[in-house]
Design an enzyme around this catalytic site. Structure first.
Site, PDB file in Angstrom:
ATOM      1  N   GLY A 177       0.812  -1.214   0.000  1.00 22.20           N
ATOM      2  CA  GLY A 177       0.000   0.000   0.000  1.00 22.20           C
ATOM      3  C   GLY A 177       0.845   1.262   0.000  1.00 22.20           C
TER       4      GLY A 177
ATOM      5  N   VAL B 197      11.546   3.594 -10.432  1.00 19.97           N
ATOM      6  CA  VAL B 197      10.994   4.915 -10.754  1.00 19.97           C
ATOM      7  C   VAL B 197      11.556   5.909  -9.741  1.00 19.97           C
ATOM      8  CG1 VAL B 197       8.876   6.277 -11.001  1.00 19.97           C
ATOM      9  CG2 VAL B 197       8.918   3.881 -11.714  1.00 19.97           C
TER      10      VAL B 197
ATOM     11  N   HIS C  51       4.810   1.839  -7.826  1.00 17.31           N
ATOM     12  CA  HIS C  51       3.794   0.777  -7.882  1.00 17.31           C
ATOM     13  C   HIS C  51       2.997   0.863  -9.199  1.00 17.31           C
ATOM     14  CE1 HIS C  51       4.098   1.465  -3.359  1.00 17.31           C
ATOM     15  NE2 HIS C  51       4.428   0.201  -3.476  1.00 17.31           N
TER      16      HIS C  51
ATOM     17  N   GLU D 102       4.100   6.200  -7.804  1.00 20.10           N
ATOM     18  CA  GLU D 102       4.378   5.946  -9.225  1.00 20.10           C
ATOM     19  C   GLU D 102       5.191   4.659  -9.453  1.00 20.10           C
ATOM     20  OE1 GLU D 102       3.424   7.188 -12.209  1.00 20.10           O
ATOM     21  OE2 GLU D 102       1.950   8.371 -11.121  1.00 20.10           O
TER      22      GLU D 102
ATOM     23  N   LEU E  81       0.508   3.633  -2.106  1.00 20.76           N
ATOM     24  CA  LEU E  81       0.922   3.469  -3.500  1.00 20.76           C
ATOM     25  C   LEU E  81       1.476   4.755  -4.111  1.00 20.76           C
ATOM     26  CD1 LEU E  81      -2.030   1.238  -4.774  1.00 20.76           C
ATOM     27  CD2 LEU E  81       0.161   0.530  -3.799  1.00 20.76           C
TER      28      LEU E  81
ATOM     29  N   GLY F 145       9.689  -4.642  -8.415  1.00 16.24           N
ATOM     30  CA  GLY F 145      10.507  -3.487  -8.774  1.00 16.24           C
ATOM     31  C   GLY F 145      11.987  -3.735  -8.549  1.00 16.24           C
TER      32      GLY F 145
ATOM     33  N   SER G 132       7.589   4.272  -0.275  1.00 17.93           N
ATOM     34  CA  SER G 132       6.545   4.663   0.675  1.00 17.93           C
ATOM     35  C   SER G 132       7.183   5.327   1.896  1.00 17.93           C
ATOM     36  CB  SER G 132       5.743   3.442   1.105  1.00 17.93           C
ATOM     37  OG  SER G 132       5.251   2.775  -0.033  1.00 17.93           O
TER      38      SER G 132
HETATM   39  P1  AMP Z   1       6.212  -2.234  -1.390  1.00 24.61           P
HETATM   40  O1  AMP Z   1       4.817  -1.705  -1.345  1.00 24.61           O
HETATM   41  O2  AMP Z   1       7.241  -1.270  -0.895  1.00 24.61           O
HETATM   42  O3  AMP Z   1       6.333  -3.613  -0.773  1.00 24.61           O
HETATM   43  O4  AMP Z   1       6.564  -2.438  -2.928  1.00 24.61           O
HETATM   44  C1  AMP Z   1       5.750  -3.201  -3.779  1.00 24.61           C
HETATM   45  C2  AMP Z   1       6.451  -3.404  -5.088  1.00 24.61           C
HETATM   46  O5  AMP Z   1       6.706  -2.125  -5.678  1.00 24.61           O
HETATM   47  C3  AMP Z   1       7.813  -4.097  -4.940  1.00 24.61           C
HETATM   48  O6  AMP Z   1       7.982  -5.021  -6.009  1.00 24.61           O
HETATM   49  C4  AMP Z   1       8.785  -2.958  -5.051  1.00 24.61           C
HETATM   50  O7  AMP Z   1      10.049  -3.340  -5.548  1.00 24.61           O
HETATM   51  C5  AMP Z   1       8.065  -2.053  -6.052  1.00 24.61           C
HETATM   52  N1  AMP Z   1       8.572  -0.678  -5.944  1.00 24.61           N
HETATM   53  C6  AMP Z   1       8.678   0.071  -4.823  1.00 24.61           C
HETATM   54  N2  AMP Z   1       9.256   1.261  -5.108  1.00 24.61           N
HETATM   55  C7  AMP Z   1       9.518   1.250  -6.433  1.00 24.61           C
HETATM   56  C8  AMP Z   1      10.122   2.180  -7.339  1.00 24.61           C
HETATM   57  N3  AMP Z   1      10.561   3.366  -6.939  1.00 24.61           N
HETATM   58  N4  AMP Z   1      10.230   1.827  -8.645  1.00 24.61           N
HETATM   59  C9  AMP Z   1       9.797   0.615  -9.072  1.00 24.61           C
HETATM   60  N5  AMP Z   1       9.217  -0.301  -8.277  1.00 24.61           N
HETATM   61  C10 AMP Z   1       9.083   0.004  -6.973  1.00 24.61           C
END
Ligand code: AMP
Length: 283
Positions: free
Chosen positions: A31, A176, A37, A35, A33, A147, A186
Site C-alpha cells: 500500500g 521509478v 507501484h 508511481e 501506493l 521493482g 513509501s
Molecule cells: P512495497 O509496497 O514497498 O512492498 O513495494 C511493492 C512493489 O513495488 C515491490 O515489487 C517494489 O520493488 C516495487 N517498488 C517500490 N518502489 C519502487 C520504485 N521506486 N520503482 C519501481 N518499483 C518500486
C-alpha cells in the site's frame, strides 16, 4: 473494480478467470501506493487480461524494532488510484486471516537472504518469501511484477519460484525516481526537509559508481570508498552498507566484470532507505 478481503473468494475469482483462459498479472504491495507501484500495475495491465493488486502490510517481514505500526497506510487513496489505473481486483486481506494463531510454516531462501539487507534485517526475507508464496497460492497469477528498487527481493523471489517450481513468471521493472533521482518509496514520507535533500546523495553515489566504471575503474573497493566519501558529506546520512555484488548470486565481487549490482542501504535521519544500480564493464 472488485475489492476482495477473503482468501477463499480471491482463490475462487482467480480459478474462474484461469478456467476461462484469462491471464492474471499480479502486483503485490504494502500500500501507500506511488508511481513506482503504478509502473508495475501498468506493465501488468499491458501484458495480461486481468490485473490484480494486493495491499497487505506483512507483519512477518518487520523486525521487532522496525516500523510496522507507523508504516504509512492510506487505503481510501490507494483504492481510488487503483480504480484510476483500471485494476480489476484488489486483494486486501487482514493479518489474522493470513497468519492465524496456529500459523507455523515459513519459506526460507537460503544463501541469498542473509546478505546485503538481510544482515541488518534478520528474518526479513523469510517474511517476504513466505507472504509472496502465500499470495501466489491465493491469487494464482500468470505473471507477477516486482521493482528493481528492491533488487535483493527480486533475486530471492526469482530463486524461490525456480526452486519450488511455482507456476508463475516473474518480471522485474525499472526503478521509478523523483526528478532529482531519489528512488520513490513509501518510506520517503518519513523524511523531513533536510533529510529529503540529503537523501539525494544515495542516487548520486550510484551515479558516481557508474561514472567511475565507465571511466575504466574496476576495483570495487575503490569505487565503494568514493561512494562513502560522497554520502559522508551529508550530515543526516549514515551508511549501513555499500556493496558491489554479482547480480544473480549477490556475492561481493572484487573487480567489475560483466553485470554487477551496486547496492546500498543508509539511514537518512531515522529513515532507512535503499537503492541500487546495475553497472557493466562494457558500457
Ligand atoms: P512495497 O509496497 O514497498 O512492498 O513495494 C511493492 C512493489 O513495488 C515491490 O515489487 C517494489 O520493488 C516495487 N517498488 C517500490 N518502489 C519502487 C520504485 N521506486 N520503482 C519501481 N518499483 C518500486
Amino acid at each position: 473494480m472488485l475489492i476482495i478481503r477473503s482468501i477463499e473468494k480471491m482463490q475462487s475469482y482467480s480459478k474462474k478467470a484461469l478456467l476461462k483462459g484469462k491471464s492474471i498479472g499480479f502486483v503485490p504491495t504494502m500500500g501507500a501506493l506511488h508511481e513506482g507501484h503504478f509502473s508495475l500495475i501498468r506493465a501488468a495491465r499491458k501484458d495480461n487480461d486481468l490485473t490484480a493488486v494486493s495491499i497487505f502490510v506483512n507483519p512477518a517481514q518487520f523486525g521487532p524494532s522496525e516500523d510496522l505500526k507507523k508504516y504509512p497506510r492510506n487505503l481510501a487513496a490507494d483504492l481510488e488510484k487503483c480504480r484510476q489505473e483500471k485494476v480489476d481486483v484488489v486483494f486486501y486481506p487482514d493479518a489474522k486471516q493470513m497468519y492465524p494463531k496456529d500459523y507455523s510454516t515459513y519459506v526460507s531462501v537460503e544463501g541469498l537472504s542473509d546478505l546485503l539487507c538481510g544482515t541488518a534485517r534478520p528474518g526479513h526475507f523469510k517474511g517476504v518469501a513466505t507472504v509472496v508464496t502465500k499470495l501466489f497460492n491465493i491469487v494464482a497469477p500468470t505473471t507477477a511484477y516486482f521493482g528493481q528498487k528492491d533488487a535483493q527481493q527480486s533475486v530471492i523471489i526469482k530463486r524461490m519460484v525456480k526452486d519450488l517450481n511455482l507456476p508463475v513468471a516473474i518480471k522485474v521493472m525499472p526503478t521509478v525516481r523523483e526528478k532529482d533521482g531519489l528512488a520513490l518509496s513509501s518510506r520517503n514520507t518519513y523524511l523531513n526537509k533536510k533529510d529529503r535533500i540529503d537523501a539525494t546523495a544515495l542516487n548520486q553515489s550510484l551515479n558516481l559508481a557508474k561514472l567511475l566504471v565507465s571511466g575504466g575503474l574496476r576495483d570495487t573497493r575503490r569505487i565503494i570508498e568514493r561512494m562513502h566519501q560522497l554520502i559522508a558529506r551529508k550530515s543526516s546520512a549514515k551508511v549501513e552498507y555499500i556493496s558491489i555484488v554479482n547480480s544473480e548470486t549477490l556475492k561481493p565481487v572484487k573487480k567489475i566484470s560483466g553485470s554487477c549490482l551496486v547496492a546500498l542501504a543508509a539511514r537518512i535521519g531515522k529513515t532507512r532507505l535503499i537503492d541500487n544500480l546495475i553497472v557493466r564493464d562494457a558500457l
